[in-house]
Enzyme design. Structure first.
Site, PDB file in Angstrom:
ATOM      1  N   ASP A   1       0.868  -1.182   0.000  1.00  0.00           N
ATOM      2  CA  ASP A   1       0.000   0.000   0.000  1.00  0.00           C
ATOM      3  C   ASP A   1       0.904   1.231   0.000  1.00  0.00           C
ATOM      4  O   ASP A   1       2.102   1.124   0.284  1.00  0.00           O
ATOM      5  CB  ASP A   1      -0.875  -0.047   1.257  1.00  0.00           C
ATOM      6  CG  ASP A   1      -1.759   1.182   1.399  1.00  0.00           C
ATOM      7  OD1 ASP A   1      -2.300   1.642   0.383  1.00  0.00           O
ATOM      8  OD2 ASP A   1      -1.881   1.680   2.529  1.00  0.00           O
ATOM      9  N   LYS A   2       0.356   2.403  -0.297  1.00  0.00           N
ATOM     10  CA  LYS A   2       1.188   3.616  -0.259  1.00  0.00           C
ATOM     11  C   LYS A   2       0.907   4.443   0.983  1.00  0.00           C
ATOM     12  O   LYS A   2       1.769   4.625   1.840  1.00  0.00           O
ATOM     13  CB  LYS A   2       0.980   4.477  -1.509  1.00  0.00           C
ATOM     14  CG  LYS A   2       1.898   5.706  -1.528  1.00  0.00           C
ATOM     15  CD  LYS A   2       1.555   6.661  -2.643  1.00  0.00           C
ATOM     16  CE  LYS A   2       0.360   7.523  -2.310  1.00  0.00           C
ATOM     17  NZ  LYS A   2       0.622   8.521  -1.242  1.00  0.00           N
TER      18      LYS A   2
ATOM     19  N   ASN B   1      -8.551  -1.328   4.492  1.00  0.00           N
ATOM     20  CA  ASN B   1      -8.682  -1.630   3.066  1.00  0.00           C
ATOM     21  C   ASN B   1      -7.566  -2.548   2.560  1.00  0.00           C
ATOM     22  O   ASN B   1      -7.590  -2.977   1.413  1.00  0.00           O
ATOM     23  CB  ASN B   1      -8.709  -0.343   2.236  1.00  0.00           C
ATOM     24  CG  ASN B   1      -7.446   0.486   2.417  1.00  0.00           C
ATOM     25  OD1 ASN B   1      -6.778   0.394   3.446  1.00  0.00           O
ATOM     26  ND2 ASN B   1      -7.118   1.288   1.437  1.00  0.00           N
ATOM     27  N   ASP B   2      -6.579  -2.841   3.410  1.00  0.00           N
ATOM     28  CA  ASP B   2      -5.479  -3.724   3.013  1.00  0.00           C
ATOM     29  C   ASP B   2      -5.654  -5.147   3.541  1.00  0.00           C
ATOM     30  O   ASP B   2      -4.822  -6.008   3.258  1.00  0.00           O
ATOM     31  CB  ASP B   2      -4.141  -3.166   3.525  1.00  0.00           C
ATOM     32  CG  ASP B   2      -3.856  -1.775   2.999  1.00  0.00           C
ATOM     33  OD1 ASP B   2      -4.102  -1.543   1.804  1.00  0.00           O
ATOM     34  OD2 ASP B   2      -3.406  -0.915   3.781  1.00  0.00           O
TER      35      ASP B   2
END
Length: 1164
Positions: free
Chosen positions: A427-428, A872-873
């Protein structure tokens, strides 16, 4: 109380969606149907609709076993392993006449020790779970009994329908229907950390009709009937209705308090129990995490099966030879093997029944050769992995002091997988970046403000050799000289510098009225809670996202300070452009239209002091520009230009707009909105979204914000080092493509000279189709476009592959990814992606992240690691072979779903390159050595069988057979698995390519496994033949006695113990005191056991009675045989290792040479 309540209201949260009460009959058409059949009689827990109570009780059990099932279930779990089941069968046969042992207890003891140790471990873990369950079940809560009295009752005794009183900072004992609270309007504030990991408070509100029930006595005669949905796992939905005083009232998630949430900022609440125990939503969600096993462990199972094949082959071949020999044993009155008495044998050596004799011999051989299978391997590996995890947890170099968070291995099953990672999917936001936003720039009325340089701009400047310069930077340079000289106090969340609008100077700007409205939107359009420090008067904010907090801080610093929130009002201090003084303003809060991932915007509707009804909105540029009115687009072109500039600089942008609503227009909207909000149906959210969508149109553009999410410390260096290690890195982010690309350059994911392959759907043809709105045509054209772009990318790769080593990067957006992941295209997409050094997926949804992870894992067949920090990950983390959670600022949901938790992305470098490499090497070497030592021991038994004409006689004493794996050879290999290092941590980081040994699996390949097995066979052959030839047909001691079976067996066993332990010493790269202790201690313990066991009475020690003291120790030939046999046995391995090290070194051996030569040249 009233003064105290006022303070609490300031800390409170606003109503979700609307400040209205659900007080009318709703659409309850689904109640009573399938999935909506639950009927609860409030305050009458012993009454049910059909006279039968089928509700779950409120006790919970997370244990795997009960006292009654522990032994049978645990034994079943242990004997599911094929090796354990094999030993169970052979040890059972040990009690029959087929057994080659005299003492059957000695045969079954190792199995009892191994199974017992594992069962004790399982029991301790389950006992800890039981203690936790008992603690939870025995918590108490106040429950209404009779006459309005509430008494403390254990949670486990709670029943559906009970009325409970929960007080501040207590957990909710079940899923409760909120009836009333210490606040007059029945609101309360809930912390859901245990449910979703989020730390921000949620507001819940009871029905208006029950809000007056604030005293204990009010519930003396309270009766109500709740009809609602059946138990389910959806945390965010609740459909039902309550019949109270002969009227029906619709219920929503706003009235449901979930078990394990905590009551905060509220003195007490009264609630009715709706779901208990395993029916509650939190426990319905508590599914077992996906079972993950490492590749090495799976391969180890195959090696065990291979050893079983060898074992059965040996037993089968030996039995054939035994049958032939038995058939020819007694012919013409002559007995070849007279010592077996074939003339007086019944079954086992009967020449008349060679087939039966061969069959029985096969069973005997299977018991005797069982030492080929390492019985203690599984339990030893489990022990080693637990100790390895402790070292990972205690590594000071992965401890984040600022947040007081160490690394935490949540499972020890995957330690060696950390050394085999081929692809990282990251993820960022919050993973590569801090998720700590700073307001740095903005565009208002088409004018860009803010002159700070972002990290991305600095990185771009370094690539181009000069710093970036913007027009507006030059314009504002004169203004900034004076400001930059001022001594400034750093403000968290605010890194904005532009004297044109700071310190109230914005009132002199040409569009001061637009700036005023812009700052007002920042100060009012949010869901944050202000916290006022009573001593200093300073205000801080508890916001749902870091972006929101940054906006409020920016508004405060620029003259618009949000300082108070009531249940239906917001209070601010605003800079008046006429008087230049701060004035207090109050806004009546009418509605909040919340942000979600599909809407990509949020709005508030407020009424100001002049009676104007304003809709204030902020959202993503892709959504907001299409919602502008014709007369609201004055600054659109310039704003879009600035937004693209900000995206190029790696900033996160939002568009701000507003509109004024007429009284009738608002009344019509409010009626529809309230009706949608109170509808009792599964599509309630869609109805709310449809109504919201109609009011959020014809907006007037004010400008855009730009906040910077700074990279975490050490991210560029970490990514660079991982890339040097040959690990491919994919970034899956929801950001725009321009932002993601520039962040990629800033963090070294993209590098100068790297060829970019960009796949998107921004072609004019597709945009034209999107304007027409033909979905079928859009999908067809998009699919063809993505396929064409993937093919072109593959062609570019093929063109460069032969002639150049040019690195490629693949960048794809979320729309394209939808088609790239389709069944007929995903393999082409994967083939393209795996040949690129870096991959960035932009605008990707949580589901797409999980699908991409699954594609990489299944398509490449190699180890994948996913790393993220937010809810969300979770899908991505659970789908990958290894899930790493960042314990950041987005709650703990990612950590709770992960296999390993770290506090910063940079720690991934040490986790993989150091701990991963060490764990992979240790486990691989440990398993290979286990096979080696067991084959060395087991094959000497087979050779003695051949020597003794397959008579089924073991070469060694029964207890020596049993204790070999448990005491004389296992502890050194455990020390190897915990402490050995081929190179130090510093050299692991200095030479990252060393990591490729794990990715290519060179240390646990079939070639290496078979070579260790071959070493075992060679060792067994040398030991057996050297010992037998050295001792037969000659005097063993000074008195002229020859060596018998007992002396030969102990001498061979002695050589095996010496050889396998010294072989371990040769294989170790890094000696510690513990390893010395275990290696030499095992040999010492062997002699100690031999003396103690031999000194026991002969009926117990049998053929080992005083064999060492009286026969072996006084004989020089015994010591000479031991010395020469051990040296001879180790020479093949030592020679092979020396030749390989000198002429064909592996990469870690090259590093060892470098280290050795460096030490010679530079002793310091």
């Amino acid at each position: 109380m009233s003064g105290d309540r006022k303070r609490k209201l300031r800390l409170s949260k606003i109503y979700s969606f609307a400040c209205c009460k659900a007080s009318f009959k709703g659409d309850d058409s689904q109640i009573g149907g399938k999935g909506y059949s639950r009927v609860v009689f409030c305050n009458e827990p012993d009454i049910s609709e059909d006279g039968v109570r089928n509700f779950a009780d409120n006790s919970v059990r997370s244990t795997k076993y009960t006292p009654a099932t522990f032994f049978p279930k645990s034994l079943f779990e242990q004997f599911r392993r094929v090796a354990n089941f094999y030993f169970l069968v052979t040890d059972t046969l040990a009690f029959t006449k087929l057994a080659p042992y005299n003492d059957a207890v000695s045969a079954i003891l190792p199995l009892i020790i191994v199974i017992g140790a594992t069962m004790v471990k399982e029991g301790i873990e389950d006992w800890r779970r039981k203690k936790q369950d008992t603690e939870v079940n025995n918590r108490t809560v106040k429950v209404h009994h009779v006459d309005g009295t509430f008494k403390h009752t254990a949670w486990k005794n709670l029943k559906v329908g009970n009325i409970v009183k929960v007080e501040k900072d207590e957990f909710f004992p079940g899923d409760l229907l909120l009836l009333s609270s210490s606040y007059e309007d029945a609101v309360c504030y809930v912390e859901t950390m245990n449910l979703d990991g989020e730390t921000n408070l949620k507001l819940k509100q009871g029905l208006d009709i029950t809000s007056s029930l604030q005293k204990d006595l009010n519930f003396q005669n309270f009766k109500a009937t709740v009809k609602c949905e059946d138990p389910n796992a959806n945390l965010y939905s609740f459909v039902g209705s309550m019949e109270f005083e002969e009227k029906n009232y619709a219920l929503s998630p706003q009235q449901l308090l979930l078990r394990d949430s905590k009551l905060r900022n509220t003195d007490y609440i009264f609630g009715a129990v709706i779901f208990t125990g395993h029916d509650t939503k939190v426990i319905q969600n508590s599914t077992d995490p996906p079972s993950k096993r490492s590749r090495i462990e799976k391969k180890m199972d195959k090696v065990i099966y291979f050893l079983f094949c060898i074992l059965f082959l040996m037993a089968f071949v030996g039995s054939i030879f035994f049958g032939i020999a038995t058939k020819d044993d007694f012919q013409n009155g002559l007995m070849k093997r007279w010592y077996l008495r074939p003339d007086d044998s019944t079954v086992f050596f009967d020449p008349k029944g060679p087939a039966a004799a061969a069959l029985f011999h096969c069973l005997t051989a299977l018991m005797l050769y069982g030492f080929f299978i390492p019985i203690s391997l599984y339990v030893s590996i489990e022990m080693v992995k637990v100790l390895q995890s402790i070292f990972i947890n205690q590594d000071i170099h992965m401890y984040y002091k600022e947040a007081d968070k160490p690394a935490r291995a949540r499972t020890s099953n995957l330690n060696e997988e950390l050394g085999q990672v081929d692809t990282i999917l990251s993820d960022k936001t919050g993973t590569l970046t801090c998720n700590s936003m700073e307001f740095i720039k903005c565009s208002i009325a088409g004018v860009a403000y803010g002159c700070g340089a972002t990290e991305v701009e600095k990185a771009m400047g370094r690539r181009k050799g000069s710093p970036p310069i913007h027009e507006h930077d030059i314009e504002s340079e004169a203004h900034n000289i004076r400001g930059s000289l001022d001594k400034k106090t750093l403000i968290k969340g605010f890194n904005f510098d532009d004297e044109r609008i700071r310190h109230g100077h914005w009132v002199n700007e040409p569009h001061a009225d637009v700036i005023q409205k812009f700052l007002r939107v920042l100060a009012v359009c949010h869901t944050a809670i202000p916290e006022v420090n009573e001593d200093t008067g300073s205000v801080s904010y508890e916001a749902e996202s870091p972006d929101e907090a940054a906006f409020l801080i920016a508004a405060r610093e620029l003259g618009f300070e949000f300082y108070g929130r009531g249940q239906t009002s917001l209070s601010t201090f605003e800079l008046d452009p006429v008087s230049r003084n701060k004035v207090e303003r109050k806004y009546k809060l009418l509605n909040v239209l919340e942000f979600n991932s599909s809407r990509k915007r949020m709005s508030v509707i407020v009424e100001d002091e002049e009676g104007k009804i304003l809709l204030l909105c902020k959202g993503a540029d892709s959504i907001m520009f299409e919602r502008l009115a014709k007369n609201g687009r004055e600054f659109e072109e310039k704003t879009m230009e600035h937004v693209h500039e900000y995206a190029d600089a790696g900033l996160r942008t939002l568009i701000l707009a507003y509109r004024e609503l007429g009284t009738e227009e608002y009344k019509e909207f409010d009626d529809k909105f309230s009706k949608a909000k109170n509808s009792v149906s599964a599509d309630q959210e869609r109805l709310i979204e449809d109504v919201s969508d109609k009011i959020e149109k014809n907006l007037i553009l004010l400008g855009a914000t730009a906040v910077e999410d700074k990279l975490q410390d050490g991210v560029p260096d970490c990514i660079d080092k991982l890339a040097q290690a040959g690990i491919k890195i994919w970034v899956l982010t929801g950001d725009k493509m321009e932002t993601a690309i520039n962040i990629g350059f800033a963090c070294s994911l993209l590098r100068q000279g790297m060829k970019q392959i960009i796949i998107n759907l921004d072609s004019p043809e597709i945009q034209a189709l999107e304007r027409d709105g033909d979905k079928m045509a859009i999908a067809k054209a998009s699919r063809q476009s993505v396929l064409l772009q993937i093919s072109e990318g593959a062609a570019q790769l093929a063109a460069y592959r032969g002639s150049s080593q040019k690195a490629f990067a693949l960048i794809i957006d979320g729309k394209s990814l939808v088609y790239a992941l389709e069944d007929n295209m995903k393999n082409m997409f994967l083939e393209l992606a795996i040949h690129c050094a870096s991959v960035i997926c932009c605008r990707s949804s949580p589901k797409q992240k999980a699908l991409v992870t699954r594609l990489v894992k299944s398509g490449t067949g190699k180890t994948t690691l996913a790393i993220g920090d937010g809810a969300n990950d979770v899908g991505m983390l659970q789908e990958a072979d290894i899930g790493v959670g960042i314990s950041g600022v987005e709650g703990m949901q990612a950590v709770m779903s992960s296999d390993i938790a770290i506090a910063q992305f940079r720690y991934l470098e040490r986790l993989l390159l150091v701990h991963g490499h060490w764990c992979y090497r240790r486990i691989s070497s440990m398993i290979c050595y286990f096979f080696y030592k067991n084959i060395t021991f087991g094959f000497t038994l087979f050779l003695y069988e051949v020597y003794a004409s397959f008579s089924g006689q073991p070469a060694y004493n029964d207890w020596l057979l049993s204790l070999y794996n448990v005491f004389f050879s296992s502890l050194p290999v455990v020390a190897l698995g915990v402490f050995d290092q081929d190179v130090s941590a510093r050299y692991c980081l200095k030479f990252p390519l060393l990591y490729q040994e794990g990715v290519e699996n060179v240390l646990f390949s079939w070639r290496r496994i078979l070579s260790w097995m071959l070493n075992g066979f060679i060792s067994a052959i040398i030991i057996f033949f050297f010992c037998t030839k050295a001792m037969e047909l000659q005097a063993f001691d000074a008195e002229g006695r020859t060596a018998g079976k007992d002396i030969l067996g102990v001498t061979m066993y002695n050589c095996v113990v010496w050889v396998v332990n010294l072989q371990m010493a040769l294989a170790i790269s890094y000696f510690t005191l513990i390893q010395h202790f275990f290696i030499w201690g095992s040999i010492f313990f062997w002699y100690l056991f031999l003396m103690v066991y031999g000194a026991m009475p002969s009926h117990f020690s049998t053929n080992a009675y005083k064999v060492f003291i009286e026969a072996l120790a006084p004989s020089p030939s015994y010591w000479l045989v031991t010395f020469f046999v051990v040296i001879s046995t180790l020479i093949p391995y030592f020679s092979y290792a020396a030749i390989q090290m000198r002429f064909f070194p592996m990469y870690h051996e090259i590093v060892q040479w470098i280290r050795y030569e460096g030490n010679i040249k530079d002793p310091s």
